[in-house]
Design a protein around this motif. Sequence first.
Motif, PDB file in Angstrom:
ATOM      1  N   ALA A   1      32.152  44.078  40.256  1.00 36.17           N
ATOM      2  CA  ALA A   1      32.209  45.318  39.481  1.00 36.17           C
ATOM      3  C   ALA A   1      33.623  45.700  39.053  1.00 36.17           C
ATOM      4  CB  ALA A   1      31.593  46.468  40.279  1.00 36.17           C
ATOM      5  N   SER A   2      34.643  45.037  39.593  1.00 40.40           N
ATOM      6  CA  SER A   2      36.020  45.387  39.240  1.00 40.40           C
ATOM      7  C   SER A   2      36.288  45.072  37.778  1.00 40.40           C
ATOM      8  CB  SER A   2      37.002  44.606  40.122  1.00 40.40           C
ATOM      9  OG  SER A   2      38.309  44.637  39.572  1.00 40.40           O
ATOM     10  N   ALA A   3      36.729  46.091  37.028  1.00 38.65           N
ATOM     11  CA  ALA A   3      37.009  45.888  35.605  1.00 38.65           C
ATOM     12  C   ALA A   3      38.135  44.880  35.409  1.00 38.65           C
ATOM     13  CB  ALA A   3      37.369  47.222  34.952  1.00 38.65           C
ATOM     14  N   ALA A   4      39.149  44.914  36.272  1.00 37.65           N
ATOM     15  CA  ALA A   4      40.273  43.984  36.139  1.00 37.65           C
ATOM     16  C   ALA A   4      39.807  42.550  36.372  1.00 37.65           C
ATOM     17  CB  ALA A   4      41.373  44.356  37.123  1.00 37.65           C
ATOM     18  N   THR A   5      39.017  42.343  37.424  1.00 43.23           N
ATOM     19  CA  THR A   5      38.534  40.996  37.728  1.00 43.23           C
ATOM     20  C   THR A   5      37.627  40.474  36.629  1.00 43.23           C
ATOM     21  OG1 THR A   5      38.697  41.405  40.111  1.00 43.23           O
ATOM     22  CG2 THR A   5      37.277  39.596  39.408  1.00 43.23           C
ATOM     23  N   LEU A   6      36.732  41.323  36.128  1.00 39.53           N
ATOM     24  CA  LEU A   6      35.822  40.908  35.061  1.00 39.53           C
ATOM     25  C   LEU A   6      36.598  40.560  33.789  1.00 39.53           C
ATOM     26  CD1 LEU A   6      32.925  43.474  35.589  1.00 39.53           C
ATOM     27  CD2 LEU A   6      32.893  41.026  36.107  1.00 39.53           C
ATOM     28  N   ALA A   7      37.655  41.328  33.512  1.00 37.28           N
ATOM     29  CA  ALA A   7      38.469  41.039  32.328  1.00 37.28           C
ATOM     30  C   ALA A   7      39.204  39.708  32.495  1.00 37.28           C
ATOM     31  CB  ALA A   7      39.463  42.173  32.086  1.00 37.28           C
ATOM     32  N   PHE A   8      39.676  39.430  33.716  1.00 39.08           N
ATOM     33  CA  PHE A   8      40.369  38.165  33.953  1.00 39.08           C
ATOM     34  C   PHE A   8      39.403  36.991  33.843  1.00 39.08           C
ATOM     35  CE2 PHE A   8      42.048  34.895  36.919  1.00 39.08           C
ATOM     36  CZ  PHE A   8      43.163  34.548  36.183  1.00 39.08           C
ATOM     37  N   ILE A   9      38.206  37.157  34.373  1.00 44.00           N
ATOM     38  CA  ILE A   9      37.186  36.102  34.252  1.00 44.00           C
ATOM     39  C   ILE A   9      36.895  35.813  32.784  1.00 44.00           C
ATOM     40  CG2 ILE A   9      34.742  35.581  34.646  1.00 44.00           C
ATOM     41  CD1 ILE A   9      34.993  37.099  37.325  1.00 44.00           C
ATOM     42  N   ASP A  10      36.809  36.875  31.990  1.00 47.55           N
ATOM     43  CA  ASP A  10      36.562  36.697  30.551  1.00 47.55           C
ATOM     44  C   ASP A  10      37.704  35.927  29.892  1.00 47.55           C
ATOM     45  OD1 ASP A  10      35.015  37.393  28.062  1.00 47.55           O
ATOM     46  OD2 ASP A  10      36.886  38.409  27.588  1.00 47.55           O
ATOM     47  N   ARG A  11      38.931  36.240  30.294  1.00 44.01           N
ATOM     48  CA  ARG A  11      40.090  35.518  29.741  1.00 44.01           C
ATOM     49  C   ARG A  11      40.031  34.032  30.119  1.00 44.01           C
ATOM     50  NH1 ARG A  11      45.137  36.545  27.886  1.00 44.01           N
ATOM     51  NH2 ARG A  11      43.884  38.030  26.694  1.00 44.01           N
ATOM     52  N   VAL A  12      39.689  33.742  31.354  1.00 45.75           N
ATOM     53  CA  VAL A  12      39.596  32.347  31.790  1.00 45.75           C
ATOM     54  C   VAL A  12      38.531  31.605  30.983  1.00 45.75           C
ATOM     55  CG1 VAL A  12      38.922  30.859  33.720  1.00 45.75           C
ATOM     56  CG2 VAL A  12      40.432  32.809  34.137  1.00 45.75           C
ATOM     57  N   ARG A  13      37.372  32.229  30.796  1.00 43.53           N
ATOM     58  CA  ARG A  13      36.300  31.593  30.026  1.00 43.53           C
ATOM     59  C   ARG A  13      36.760  31.267  28.603  1.00 43.53           C
ATOM     60  NH1 ARG A  13      31.948  36.036  31.920  1.00 43.53           N
ATOM     61  NH2 ARG A  13      31.053  34.968  33.745  1.00 43.53           N
TER      62      ARG A  13
END
Length: 295
Positions: free
Chosen positions: A280-292
Amino acid sequence: MELRHLRYFVAVAHEGHVTRAAEKLHMQQPPLSQQIRALEREIGAPLLLRHPRGVSLTDAGRSFLADAEAILASVERATVKARRTARGETGRIAVGFTTSAPFHPLVARAIREFRRERPDISFVLEENSSGDLLAAVRDERLDIAFIRAGLADPQGLAVEELLHEEMAAALPARHPLARRPKLALKDLAAEDFVLYRRSEGRGLYDVIIAACSAAGFSPHISQEAPRIVSTLNLVAAGLGITIVPASLSRLPLEGVTYRPLTGRPPFRVPLNLARRRDEASAATLAFIDRVRRLA
């Protein structure tokens, strides 16, 4: 006592006049006067001296004003921080990786670009075996992990394939096969292999064994090491050859020569991303999106 009482008092103290403070607060003067008197009763001391043309602070009022302003400023900072955290602009991301993963440029590039755009995000990095990394993500000690293996026991985790990386042979620099610009896997059939321990890197180990089997031989494993860099040191010492993801060929090591492996189908190993399904962390989800997107 509520925060609004502090705001009312600070406004009156700054304006030096109840009516002007009421106008600034978009309220009527009588209710504001009542709130200030209620605040004084709760504190048990007068905060204001009333004059025909305004008000001034008592000693208690000056003391209370300093603390009230500090409290309101702290609340404002906390509010801004919470909003930025909710937008993924600040916070902390704990990233794990197996020994071979950080050599791929994707990992460093993702962290570098993300930090450039969101400088208030901090990263904590941890290297470990795939099993330990998956346990740490599951237990919320890590947020994500870059691994080579798949996932046998999900338990709330998801592992997604980011990319497949070519493999390369690492040979002692004076090895006869080092004279060739490229090698086929079957060219290594008679060699002693130095491998990363399966307990430490099941994904990479299993891919190598399966590829050798498909090439028609079972590798003779003369040495095992706990880290990929350790296997390369053993190769440099002339104790055998090894196979590594091609990104490790960027690692210059005296006494080791890298050669690409050719064949059909191409010999590749996956780079995977492990995360919690309910992240649920917005920062973690944003980083995952960047990696993808980079993958």
